[in-house]
Design a protein around this motif. Structure first.
Motif, PDB file in Angstrom:
ATOM      1  N   SER A  15     -12.230 -49.414  38.847  1.00 30.99           N
ATOM      2  CA  SER A  15     -11.310 -50.166  37.991  1.00 30.99           C
ATOM      3  C   SER A  15     -11.937 -50.491  36.647  1.00 30.99           C
ATOM      4  O   SER A  15     -11.229 -50.718  35.666  1.00 30.99           O
ATOM      5  CB  SER A  15     -10.863 -51.457  38.679  1.00 30.99           C
ATOM      6  N   PHE A  16     -13.265 -50.524  36.566  1.00 34.28           N
ATOM      7  CA  PHE A  16     -13.891 -50.826  35.274  1.00 34.28           C
ATOM      8  C   PHE A  16     -15.032 -49.890  34.899  1.00 34.28           C
ATOM      9  O   PHE A  16     -15.602 -50.015  33.821  1.00 34.28           O
ATOM     10  CB  PHE A  16     -14.368 -52.276  35.209  1.00 34.28           C
ATOM     11  N   ALA A  17     -15.379 -48.936  35.753  1.00 42.48           N
ATOM     12  CA  ALA A  17     -16.464 -48.008  35.425  1.00 42.48           C
ATOM     13  C   ALA A  17     -16.053 -46.586  35.780  1.00 42.48           C
ATOM     14  O   ALA A  17     -15.926 -46.255  36.952  1.00 42.48           O
ATOM     15  CB  ALA A  17     -17.737 -48.398  36.176  1.00 42.48           C
ATOM     16  N   LEU A  18     -15.829 -45.772  34.771  1.00 43.12           N
ATOM     17  CA  LEU A  18     -15.453 -44.367  34.976  1.00 43.12           C
ATOM     18  C   LEU A  18     -16.691 -43.502  34.808  1.00 43.12           C
ATOM     19  O   LEU A  18     -17.312 -43.484  33.741  1.00 43.12           O
ATOM     20  CB  LEU A  18     -14.385 -43.954  33.972  1.00 43.12           C
ATOM     21  N   ARG A  19     -17.053 -42.789  35.846  1.00 45.87           N
ATOM     22  CA  ARG A  19     -18.217 -41.901  35.802  1.00 45.87           C
ATOM     23  C   ARG A  19     -17.747 -40.505  35.394  1.00 45.87           C
ATOM     24  O   ARG A  19     -16.872 -39.929  36.043  1.00 45.87           O
ATOM     25  CB  ARG A  19     -18.879 -41.879  37.180  1.00 45.87           C
ATOM     26  N   VAL A  20     -18.342 -39.977  34.340  1.00 41.80           N
ATOM     27  CA  VAL A  20     -18.047 -38.616  33.902  1.00 41.80           C
ATOM     28  C   VAL A  20     -19.282 -37.759  34.173  1.00 41.80           C
ATOM     29  O   VAL A  20     -20.383 -38.281  34.368  1.00 41.80           O
ATOM     30  CB  VAL A  20     -17.659 -38.574  32.404  1.00 41.80           C
ATOM     31  N   PRO A  21     -19.138 -36.430  34.221  1.00 41.98           N
ATOM     32  CA  PRO A  21     -20.278 -35.572  34.569  1.00 41.98           C
ATOM     33  C   PRO A  21     -21.461 -35.735  33.616  1.00 41.98           C
ATOM     34  O   PRO A  21     -21.279 -35.850  32.397  1.00 41.98           O
ATOM     35  CB  PRO A  21     -19.685 -34.161  34.477  1.00 41.98           C
ATOM     36  N   ASN A  22     -22.639 -35.735  34.175  1.00 40.70           N
ATOM     37  CA  ASN A  22     -23.872 -35.844  33.395  1.00 40.70           C
ATOM     38  C   ASN A  22     -24.401 -34.434  33.100  1.00 40.70           C
ATOM     39  O   ASN A  22     -25.502 -34.056  33.483  1.00 40.70           O
ATOM     40  CB  ASN A  22     -24.910 -36.660  34.173  1.00 40.70           C
ATOM     41  N   ASP A  23     -23.553 -33.666  32.420  1.00 41.80           N
ATOM     42  CA  ASP A  23     -23.921 -32.299  32.067  1.00 41.80           C
ATOM     43  C   ASP A  23     -23.053 -31.857  30.891  1.00 41.80           C
ATOM     44  O   ASP A  23     -22.347 -32.666  30.304  1.00 41.80           O
ATOM     45  CB  ASP A  23     -23.761 -31.351  33.269  1.00 41.80           C
ATOM     46  N   ASP A  24     -23.109 -30.575  30.565  1.00 43.19           N
ATOM     47  CA  ASP A  24     -22.404 -30.084  29.373  1.00 43.19           C
ATOM     48  C   ASP A  24     -20.933 -29.745  29.609  1.00 43.19           C
ATOM     49  O   ASP A  24     -20.286 -29.211  28.716  1.00 43.19           O
ATOM     50  CB  ASP A  24     -23.118 -28.842  28.817  1.00 43.19           C
ATOM     51  N   THR A  25     -20.417 -30.019  30.805  1.00 45.74           N
ATOM     52  CA  THR A  25     -19.008 -29.719  31.048  1.00 45.74           C
ATOM     53  C   THR A  25     -18.126 -30.636  30.200  1.00 45.74           C
ATOM     54  O   THR A  25     -18.515 -31.757  29.877  1.00 45.74           O
ATOM     55  CB  THR A  25     -18.661 -29.887  32.532  1.00 45.74           C
ATOM     56  N   PRO A  26     -16.932 -30.178  29.823  1.00 45.67           N
ATOM     57  CA  PRO A  26     -16.050 -30.995  28.987  1.00 45.67           C
ATOM     58  C   PRO A  26     -15.642 -32.300  29.674  1.00 45.67           C
ATOM     59  O   PRO A  26     -15.459 -32.337  30.892  1.00 45.67           O
ATOM     60  CB  PRO A  26     -14.827 -30.088  28.773  1.00 45.67           C
ATOM     61  N   ILE A  27     -15.528 -33.341  28.889  1.00 45.64           N
ATOM     62  CA  ILE A  27     -15.006 -34.617  29.384  1.00 45.64           C
ATOM     63  C   ILE A  27     -13.489 -34.550  29.324  1.00 45.64           C
ATOM     64  O   ILE A  27     -12.912 -34.152  28.310  1.00 45.64           O
ATOM     65  CB  ILE A  27     -15.530 -35.784  28.535  1.00 45.64           C
ATOM     66  N   ASP A  28     -12.834 -34.922  30.404  1.00 44.27           N
ATOM     67  CA  ASP A  28     -11.375 -34.879  30.500  1.00 44.27           C
ATOM     68  C   ASP A  28     -10.795 -36.116  29.826  1.00 44.27           C
ATOM     69  O   ASP A  28     -10.787 -37.201  30.401  1.00 44.27           O
ATOM     70  CB  ASP A  28     -10.974 -34.824  31.975  1.00 44.27           C
ATOM     71  N   MET A  29     -10.311 -35.960  28.587  1.00 37.64           N
ATOM     72  CA  MET A  29      -9.777 -37.103  27.850  1.00 37.64           C
ATOM     73  C   MET A  29      -8.533 -37.679  28.522  1.00 37.64           C
ATOM     74  O   MET A  29      -8.291 -38.887  28.460  1.00 37.64           O
ATOM     75  CB  MET A  29      -9.477 -36.716  26.402  1.00 37.64           C
ATOM     76  N   ALA A  30      -7.754 -36.855  29.192  1.00 32.09           N
ATOM     77  CA  ALA A  30      -6.584 -37.370  29.910  1.00 32.09           C
ATOM     78  C   ALA A  30      -7.023 -38.350  30.994  1.00 32.09           C
ATOM     79  O   ALA A  30      -6.368 -39.376  31.222  1.00 32.09           O
ATOM     80  CB  ALA A  30      -5.782 -36.219  30.519  1.00 32.09           C
ATOM     81  N   GLN A  31      -8.126 -38.064  31.658  1.00 29.27           N
ATOM     82  CA  GLN A  31      -8.669 -38.974  32.676  1.00 29.27           C
ATOM     83  C   GLN A  31      -9.163 -40.261  32.027  1.00 29.27           C
ATOM     84  O   GLN A  31      -8.942 -41.369  32.556  1.00 29.27           O
ATOM     85  CB  GLN A  31      -9.818 -38.298  33.423  1.00 29.27           C
ATOM     86  N   VAL A  32      -9.802 -40.153  30.892  1.00 25.44           N
ATOM     87  CA  VAL A  32     -10.279 -41.334  30.161  1.00 25.44           C
ATOM     88  C   VAL A  32      -9.106 -42.204  29.736  1.00 25.44           C
ATOM     89  O   VAL A  32      -9.133 -43.433  29.867  1.00 25.44           O
ATOM     90  CB  VAL A  32     -11.119 -40.909  28.937  1.00 25.44           C
ATOM     91  N   VAL A  33      -8.054 -41.571  29.232  1.00 25.68           N
ATOM     92  CA  VAL A  33      -6.862 -42.301  28.795  1.00 25.68           C
ATOM     93  C   VAL A  33      -6.220 -43.035  29.968  1.00 25.68           C
ATOM     94  O   VAL A  33      -5.861 -44.220  29.857  1.00 25.68           O
ATOM     95  CB  VAL A  33      -5.858 -41.343  28.129  1.00 25.68           C
ATOM     96  N   ALA A  34      -6.075 -42.361  31.104  1.00 30.93           N
ATOM     97  CA  ALA A  34      -5.480 -43.000  32.279  1.00 30.93           C
ATOM     98  C   ALA A  34      -6.315 -44.199  32.724  1.00 30.93           C
ATOM     99  O   ALA A  34      -5.776 -45.255  33.082  1.00 30.93           O
ATOM    100  CB  ALA A  34      -5.361 -41.984  33.420  1.00 30.93           C
ATOM    101  N   PHE A  35      -7.633 -44.041  32.697  1.00 26.65           N
ATOM    102  CA  PHE A  35      -8.542 -45.133  33.055  1.00 26.65           C
ATOM    103  C   PHE A  35      -8.359 -46.326  32.116  1.00 26.65           C
ATOM    104  O   PHE A  35      -8.230 -47.474  32.554  1.00 26.65           O
ATOM    105  CB  PHE A  35      -9.980 -44.625  32.993  1.00 26.65           C
ATOM    106  N   ALA A  36      -8.329 -46.061  30.814  1.00 25.73           N
ATOM    107  CA  ALA A  36      -8.193 -47.139  29.833  1.00 25.73           C
ATOM    108  C   ALA A  36      -6.834 -47.825  29.937  1.00 25.73           C
ATOM    109  O   ALA A  36      -6.743 -49.055  29.833  1.00 25.73           O
ATOM    110  CB  ALA A  36      -8.413 -46.599  28.425  1.00 25.73           C
ATOM    111  N   LEU A  37      -5.778 -47.051  30.132  1.00 29.34           N
ATOM    112  CA  LEU A  37      -4.446 -47.646  30.255  1.00 29.34           C
ATOM    113  C   LEU A  37      -4.353 -48.538  31.496  1.00 29.34           C
ATOM    114  O   LEU A  37      -3.739 -49.611  31.454  1.00 29.34           O
ATOM    115  CB  LEU A  37      -3.384 -46.546  30.315  1.00 29.34           C
ATOM    116  N   ASN A  38      -4.962 -48.115  32.595  1.00 33.46           N
ATOM    117  CA  ASN A  38      -4.974 -48.950  33.799  1.00 33.46           C
ATOM    118  C   ASN A  38      -5.751 -50.238  33.553  1.00 33.46           C
ATOM    119  O   ASN A  38      -5.330 -51.326  33.980  1.00 33.46           O
ATOM    120  CB  ASN A  38      -5.598 -48.188  34.976  1.00 33.46           C
TER     121      ASN A  38
END
Length: 202
Positions: A144-167
């Motif tokens: 609910s307050f900490a979104l873990r994204v991959p610790n590598d060179d793969t692209p960050i999914d901005m749609a996932q970030v947006v959904a997290f922030a909106l929630n």
């Protein structure tokens, strides 16, 4: 191990009435922050939600100039703002307008998978939800307050970030929960408690 004084920071209030998602990249800009990843993510985002990124902080190792040029190259000048170093009320006012902080995204480039960064402790102390690529053993497993994204060179999914922030914007209790955990596990009292208990037992 970094500690933080929770009461030194104002409690963040979710911006539930604002449809825009604002991300905060707060740091002395250095390569291990990996903020080029979030810039590329924003450039590739095709969702309906307006997303803006505020960069606050000076240049640590030349990365600020690199990321400023990258934002221009990617055509993000209308969605990305570089504020330079901010302190006191000016910094607090900027953070109050933001919905999620951005933690370190490039530690893997330096061979690191785990860290206990001061930045995440400041986000926790303020009650500002955040995304990060680094594993921090002091953080609870709370999406609910900490979104873990991959610790590598793969692209960050901005749609996932947006959904997290909106929630998070609609979660009235998120800041209180974060600050409660920060007091227990990340304040200097919490950090030093095991040491003091060990000393008193001898």
């Amino acid at each position: 191990v970094n500690g933080v004084d929770v009461d030194a920071y104002p409690e963040h209030q979710p911006n539930s009435g604002d449809p825009t998602v604002r991300l905060l990249a707060l740091a002395s800009m250095s390569g291990w922050h990996g903020y080029d990843r979030i810039l590329h993510s924003l450039a590739q985002y095709r969702g309906d939600t307006e997303v803006r990124i505020d960069f606050a902080g000076g240049d640590g190792d030349g990365s600020l100039a690199t990321w400023t040029a990258l934002a221009k190259e990617l055509g993000l000048e209308d969605r990305v703002t570089f504020h330079g170093p901010l302190y006191g009320d000016a910094l607090n006012q900027l953070i109050a307008r933001c919905d999620a902080g951005v933690g370190s995204l490039g530690m893997y480039r330096f061979g690191l998978a785990q860290g206990m960064t001061l930045k995440l402790r400041e986000y926790m102390a303020r009650g500002l939800p955040f995304l990060s690529a680094v594993e921090d053993p002091a953080l609870p497993d709370d999406p609910s307050f900490a979104l873990r994204v991959p610790n590598d060179d793969t692209p960050i999914d901005m749609a996932q970030v947006v959904a997290f922030a909106l929630n998070a914007k609609q979660d009235a209790g998120v800041s209180r929960r974060m600050r409660m955990h920060a007091r227990e596990a990340m304040s200097w009292t919490g950090v030093l408690r095991p040491v003091l208990e060990r000393v008193s037992a001898t």
